[in-house]
Scaffold this active site. Structure first.
Site, PDB file in Angstrom:
ATOM      1  N   HIS A 176      -5.773   4.992  -3.003  1.00 32.38           N
ATOM      2  CA  HIS A 176      -6.791   4.399  -2.440  1.00 32.38           C
ATOM      3  C   HIS A 176      -8.465   5.064  -2.838  1.00 32.38           C
ATOM      4  CE1 HIS A 176      -6.547   7.268   0.888  1.00 32.38           C
ATOM      5  NE2 HIS A 176      -7.692   6.956   1.456  1.00 32.38           N
ATOM      6  N   HIS A 238      -5.477  11.972  -4.774  1.00 35.98           N
ATOM      7  CA  HIS A 238      -6.835  11.675  -4.728  1.00 35.98           C
ATOM      8  C   HIS A 238      -7.772  12.793  -5.461  1.00 35.98           C
ATOM      9  CE1 HIS A 238      -5.094   9.055  -1.667  1.00 35.98           C
ATOM     10  NE2 HIS A 238      -5.211   9.920  -0.823  1.00 35.98           N
ATOM     11  N   LYS A 323      -5.853  20.196   6.502  1.00 39.60           N
ATOM     12  CA  LYS A 323      -6.155  19.708   7.597  1.00 39.60           C
ATOM     13  C   LYS A 323      -6.556  20.720   8.773  1.00 39.60           C
ATOM     14  CE  LYS A 323      -3.439  15.678   6.732  1.00 39.60           C
ATOM     15  NZ  LYS A 323      -4.278  14.714   6.435  1.00 39.60           N
TER      16      LYS A 323
END
Ligand code: BG6
Length: 476
Positions: A176, A238, A323
């Site tokens: 994406h 990504h 994260k």
């Protein structure tokens, strides 16, 4: 106009809930859904058409960090005319004749795989067995999410499996990030404006940094994430694509073939340096739901690499992601060599920071150039400031489409430019595999920090440091 069926395998999945259903709503609101489209959601659960619409409505009205605007009931009602549901087990061959009948004689078909990779082969085999992987009166396209494989071997196997049932021009491998407006704009910035391009090389660039930091954890995705880790979750795909966009040569044309070719050239020439990778894990990760209590999965990684090319010879590239870090920000920073700065060098209080070109993917989306300016006043003193192009301050009030929206539109239009082809995925894994093979136990880092100290040391050893993503530019 030909009819189009968009079949979503896994309509109750996390992906469908946080991305696909909201995007279908947005497309309806913006009138981007073709007149004759019918969306067919598939999942195991038994649901009537009414119950399915209720499910859609609930999903749309559930808090979602990716989709924050209000739902208009009239748009939803219009969308309801196009959504259908079929319950069934994807691994059950008896399900597919039912699906075939349900699809009737729709000419064009998109199959979206929002389901577990373990189920893919059932889908492919059964679509073929029922002559559903081709359409005599139109086309069939397959949208398949990352991860494509878990290493080079499994990616090759999956690519081969795909090719047993579909042609490459039917396969839309979706990362994406390729659909992000802010990433696509890098191509325009670089190749529509000649002004910076002559500087993007080893003569002017000191190094490149890519950061994708998130201040949140793995949420409810423990089962998936614990099998994958940060490097494979976002690094292999990504972030390598971000690097490719920022460093690829100008494509000869704005076509799928030419752009993909240039992206692959970068990916193929990345040098894996297994001893220059740091893995981290946030404190408390092993207590997360569906995570192995002894897990050695990385929730953070930082690495150094080079591109083997004359253009970027000896230009270090540092990439990190993680994260539960201090801040959520995704950006590429091209750090230029420090100016010789003959004129201002001796002024004691003046900054001597290098110029930095920042592609801010999110948040505060923009392209900014950090420069030195004179502090207004009677003395000559320099300070760094930003020259900025900011999406959110754009007076033309353009909206930034969600990447999934763009990629679904591209698939409908048959445009594969911002999708990965098999060679590209395999080049990504060829770089990642050696880094993973020698993976050390991850270093534990504090929630809200910038990861383990070893990540800082990776740059300090080269006399450099990580740039903290600035919150100063492109604020509303
Ligand atoms: C997904 C990863 O592919 O990308 C997630 O699985 C990550 O772990 C996400 O959070 C980041 O995407 P975005 O668009 O929110 O930056």
């Amino acid at each position: 106009m030909k009819s189009l069926a968009l079949v979503i395998f896994g309509i109750t999945s996390n992906l469908a809930q946080i991305k696909l259903i909201p995007v279908l709503y947005d497309m309806a609101e913006k009138d981007l859904l073709p007149e004759n489209i019918s969306v067919i959601g598939i999942a195991r659960r038994e649901m009537s058409k009414d119950e399915f619409q209720k499910y859609f409505h609930e999903v749309l009205n559930t808090e979602n960090i990716h989709h924050k605007h209000p739902i208009k009931e009239d748009v939803f009602r219009k969308l309801c005319r196009r959504i259908n549901y079929l319950s069934g087990n994807i691994d059950d061959p008896n399900f597919y004749p039912k699906l075939k009948e349900f699809l009737g004689n729709s000419n064009n078909r998109i199959y979206y795989l929002a389901t577990y990779p373990e189920l893919y082969h059932h889908i492919f085999e059964n679509l073929q067995k029922n002559q559903m992987n081709k359409s005599p009166k139109g086309w069939v396209r397959l949208m398949i999410e990352k991860p494509i494989g878990n290493d080079l071997k499994s990616a090759q196997n999956l690519n081969q499996l795909l090719l047993n049932y579909f042609n490459e021009d039917q396969i839309y491998r979706l990362d994406h990030y390729l659909g992000k407006e802010t990433l696509q704009n890098i191509l325009t910035f670089r190749f529509a404006n000649d002004i910076f391009e002559p500087l993007i090389n080893k003569d002017y660039i000191d190094h490149i940094q890519i950061t994708a930091s998130e201040d949140f954890g793995i949420g409810r995705r423990g089962g998936y994430y614990d099998q994958v880790g940060a490097l494979k979750d976002v690094g292999q795909n990504h972030q390598l694509q971000m690097l490719a966009f920022a460093t690829m040569n100008a494509p000869s044309q704005f076509t799928n073939k030419a752009i993909t070719h240039e992206r692959i050239q970068i990916l193929k020439n990345l040098i894996p340096l297994p001893d220059k990778v740091v893995y981290g894990q946030y404190e408390g990760y092993t207590k997360e739901k569906n995570v192995n209590p002894d897990s050695r999965t990385d929730t953070f990684y930082a690495l150094k690499t080079y591109i083997e090319s004359e253009r970027f010879e000896d230009v270090p590239i540092y990439i990190r992601a993680g994260k539960k870090l201090k801040q959520t920000a995704t950006e590429i920073s091209i750090v230029f060599k420090k100016p010789v700065n003959k004129l201002f060098k001796k002024m004691p209080e003046s900054s001597d920071e290098p110029n930095i070109l920042i592609y801010r993917i999110q948040p505060n989306e923009g392209i900014v150039f950090k420069i030195l300016t004179k502090i207004p006043g009677h003395k000559i003193m320099l300070e760094p400031e930003y020259m900025q192009y900011c999406y959110r301050l754009d007076p033309h009030t353009h909206y930034i489409p969600d990447p999934y929206e763009r990629l679904i539109v591209d698939t409908i239009n048959g445009d594969q430019t911002f999708f990965n082809d098999a060679r590209e995925i395999e080049a990504q894994w060829t770089f990642i595999d050696p880094l993973f093979a020698e993976r050390e136990k991850p270093r534990i880092y504090k929630v809200g920090s910038w990861g383990p100290k070893e990540a800082d040391e990776l740059l300090e050893a080269d006399g450099r440091s990580w740039l903290e993503p600035s919150t100063e530019f492109c604020r509303i």
